[in-house]
Design a protein around this motif. Sequence first.
Motif, PDB file in Angstrom:
ATOM      1  N   GLY A  85      36.884  16.185  44.709  1.00 30.96           N
ATOM      2  CA  GLY A  85      37.406  15.975  43.369  1.00 30.96           C
ATOM      3  C   GLY A  85      38.498  16.999  43.116  1.00 30.96           C
ATOM      4  N   ARG A  86      38.701  17.329  41.859  1.00 32.42           N
ATOM      5  CA  ARG A  86      39.676  18.367  41.509  1.00 32.42           C
ATOM      6  C   ARG A  86      39.027  19.737  41.653  1.00 32.42           C
ATOM      7  N   ALA A  87      39.735  20.661  42.292  1.00 36.06           N
ATOM      8  CA  ALA A  87      39.167  21.986  42.549  1.00 36.06           C
ATOM      9  C   ALA A  87      40.144  23.085  42.138  1.00 36.06           C
ATOM     10  N   LEU A  88      39.580  24.167  41.617  1.00 34.85           N
ATOM     11  CA  LEU A  88      40.327  25.392  41.336  1.00 34.85           C
ATOM     12  C   LEU A  88      39.790  26.481  42.243  1.00 34.85           C
ATOM     13  N   ASP A  89      40.678  27.075  43.056  1.00 38.82           N
ATOM     14  CA  ASP A  89      40.301  28.208  43.888  1.00 38.82           C
ATOM     15  C   ASP A  89      40.746  29.464  43.144  1.00 38.82           C
ATOM     16  N   LEU A  90      39.780  30.196  42.610  1.00 43.19           N
ATOM     17  CA  LEU A  90      40.017  31.317  41.711  1.00 43.19           C
ATOM     18  C   LEU A  90      40.085  32.618  42.512  1.00 43.19           C
ATOM     19  N   GLY A  91      41.219  33.311  42.450  1.00 42.66           N
ATOM     20  CA  GLY A  91      41.414  34.483  43.300  1.00 42.66           C
ATOM     21  C   GLY A  91      41.553  34.041  44.737  1.00 42.66           C
ATOM     22  N   CYS A  92      42.500  33.148  44.997  1.00 39.69           N
ATOM     23  CA  CYS A  92      42.565  32.421  46.276  1.00 39.69           C
ATOM     24  C   CYS A  92      42.975  33.285  47.454  1.00 39.69           C
ATOM     25  N   GLY A 143      35.040  36.200  45.767  1.00 43.90           N
ATOM     26  CA  GLY A 143      35.451  37.587  45.687  1.00 43.90           C
ATOM     27  C   GLY A 143      36.191  38.015  44.442  1.00 43.90           C
ATOM     28  N   CYS A 144      36.364  37.130  43.471  1.00 47.79           N
ATOM     29  CA  CYS A 144      37.024  37.505  42.220  1.00 47.79           C
ATOM     30  C   CYS A 144      36.034  38.116  41.226  1.00 47.79           C
ATOM     31  N   PHE A 145      34.898  37.496  41.059  1.00 44.39           N
ATOM     32  CA  PHE A 145      33.931  37.867  40.024  1.00 44.39           C
ATOM     33  C   PHE A 145      33.510  39.329  40.111  1.00 44.39           C
ATOM     34  N   HIS A 146      33.287  39.838  41.319  1.00 46.12           N
ATOM     35  CA  HIS A 146      32.787  41.217  41.432  1.00 46.12           C
ATOM     36  C   HIS A 146      33.878  42.262  41.203  1.00 46.12           C
ATOM     37  N   HIS A 147      35.122  41.828  41.013  1.00 42.08           N
ATOM     38  CA  HIS A 147      36.199  42.749  40.659  1.00 42.08           C
ATOM     39  C   HIS A 147      36.523  42.721  39.168  1.00 42.08           C
ATOM     40  N   LEU A 148      35.714  42.057  38.370  1.00 40.14           N
ATOM     41  CA  LEU A 148      35.949  42.010  36.930  1.00 40.14           C
ATOM     42  C   LEU A 148      35.185  43.132  36.227  1.00 40.14           C
ATOM     43  N   PRO A 149      35.812  43.832  35.282  1.00 41.96           N
ATOM     44  CA  PRO A 149      35.047  44.768  34.450  1.00 41.96           C
ATOM     45  C   PRO A 149      34.066  43.986  33.584  1.00 41.96           C
ATOM     46  N   PRO A 150      32.990  44.604  33.159  1.00 41.84           N
ATOM     47  CA  PRO A 150      31.939  43.860  32.458  1.00 41.84           C
ATOM     48  C   PRO A 150      32.415  43.036  31.270  1.00 41.84           C
ATOM     49  N   HIS A 151      33.334  43.568  30.455  1.00 46.63           N
ATOM     50  CA  HIS A 151      33.759  42.816  29.265  1.00 46.63           C
ATOM     51  C   HIS A 151      34.495  41.538  29.624  1.00 46.63           C
ATOM     52  N   ARG A 152      35.046  41.458  30.832  1.00 52.32           N
ATOM     53  CA  ARG A 152      35.769  40.253  31.216  1.00 52.32           C
ATOM     54  C   ARG A 152      34.847  39.143  31.742  1.00 52.32           C
ATOM     55  N   ARG A 153      33.555  39.429  31.836  1.00 56.28           N
ATOM     56  CA  ARG A 153      32.629  38.338  32.143  1.00 56.28           C
ATOM     57  C   ARG A 153      32.627  37.321  31.004  1.00 56.28           C
ATOM     58  N   VAL A 154      32.882  37.805  29.796  1.00 56.52           N
ATOM     59  CA  VAL A 154      32.995  36.900  28.642  1.00 56.52           C
ATOM     60  C   VAL A 154      34.161  35.941  28.857  1.00 56.52           C
ATOM     61  N   SER A 155      35.310  36.485  29.264  1.00 59.36           N
ATOM     62  CA  SER A 155      36.479  35.650  29.550  1.00 59.36           C
ATOM     63  C   SER A 155      36.187  34.681  30.697  1.00 59.36           C
ATOM     64  N   TYR A 156      35.467  35.166  31.689  1.00 54.10           N
ATOM     65  CA  TYR A 156      35.140  34.344  32.853  1.00 54.10           C
ATOM     66  C   TYR A 156      34.279  33.150  32.448  1.00 54.10           C
ATOM     67  N   LEU A 157      33.258  33.401  31.650  1.00 53.70           N
ATOM     68  CA  LEU A 157      32.385  32.317  31.200  1.00 53.70           C
ATOM     69  C   LEU A 157      33.148  31.335  30.319  1.00 53.70           C
ATOM     70  N   GLN A 158      34.068  31.836  29.526  1.00 55.99           N
ATOM     71  CA  GLN A 158      34.891  30.947  28.710  1.00 55.99           C
ATOM     72  C   GLN A 158      35.788  30.082  29.581  1.00 55.99           C
ATOM     73  N   LEU A 159      36.334  30.671  30.658  1.00 53.89           N
ATOM     74  CA  LEU A 159      37.143  29.897  31.590  1.00 53.89           C
ATOM     75  C   LEU A 159      36.322  28.779  32.220  1.00 53.89           C
ATOM     76  N   VAL A 160      35.114  29.121  32.663  1.00 52.27           N
ATOM     77  CA  VAL A 160      34.236  28.105  33.261  1.00 52.27           C
ATOM     78  C   VAL A 160      33.902  27.025  32.237  1.00 52.27           C
TER      79      VAL A 160
END
Length: 249
Positions: free
Chosen positions: A69-76, A140-157
Amino acid sequence: MDRNVRSVDDVLRLMDDLFAPKADRWTSGAGGDWWDGFYEDRSKPVPFFVAKPDESLVSYVERGLVPPGRALDLGCGPGRNALWLASHGFEVDAVDLSSGAIAWAEERALEAGADIRFHCGDAFAAGAPAGPYDLINDSGCFHHLPPHRRVSYLQLVERSLAPGGYLALSCFASGAMGSELPDAELYGSGGLQGGLAFTPESLRWIFEGMEEVELRRMRDEPSGSACFGEDFLWAALFRKPDEPGSLSS
């Protein structure tokens, strides 16, 4: 005198700046420049420089857990997973902060004859690829995010993943790789210590609004394998519910 905070985004950017001097900053600007330097020498013995897809991603697709299907490779990075997805029937967008990584990925795509839309920039910023996607792949992108940006990450998802879509995540495993400092202490140190480690319980809690399809250690693949695999990583597959809901409440 600066009084420039009046929104949640302003707060997030202010907190981003706590990490700005550090090499592992994930955001554009300083972070992109650091990663450009990291990718400059392509001959370095960096495990994920190889043109091989994650063994876990290959497994999900070959077992029919994730259909094309359609895919996004995040931190490719240099595009290894994006290329594999494109060769297996996926329509692929790929994003990375580093212009050096994107240039390398585009060279590989041209050589392979792969039609991939590459985007250099911050995946959380306006103008980034928006979906909806049937698969978001993050190796390998998620573990380079500071904790407050997990909020942004979940919003992106939440906004970019179609109902019933999948998040394929590879990140540092606790006890094997990455910092195990509590989130609060990271703000005192002003850095991510090279990347953050997670337990299975912490991943389940962060992504509790999604269905866990699989969560295991990535298999350690030998050098001659057609796939990339390092057992210091978790390999997780989560499915977004069919019914609307918030992942970032």
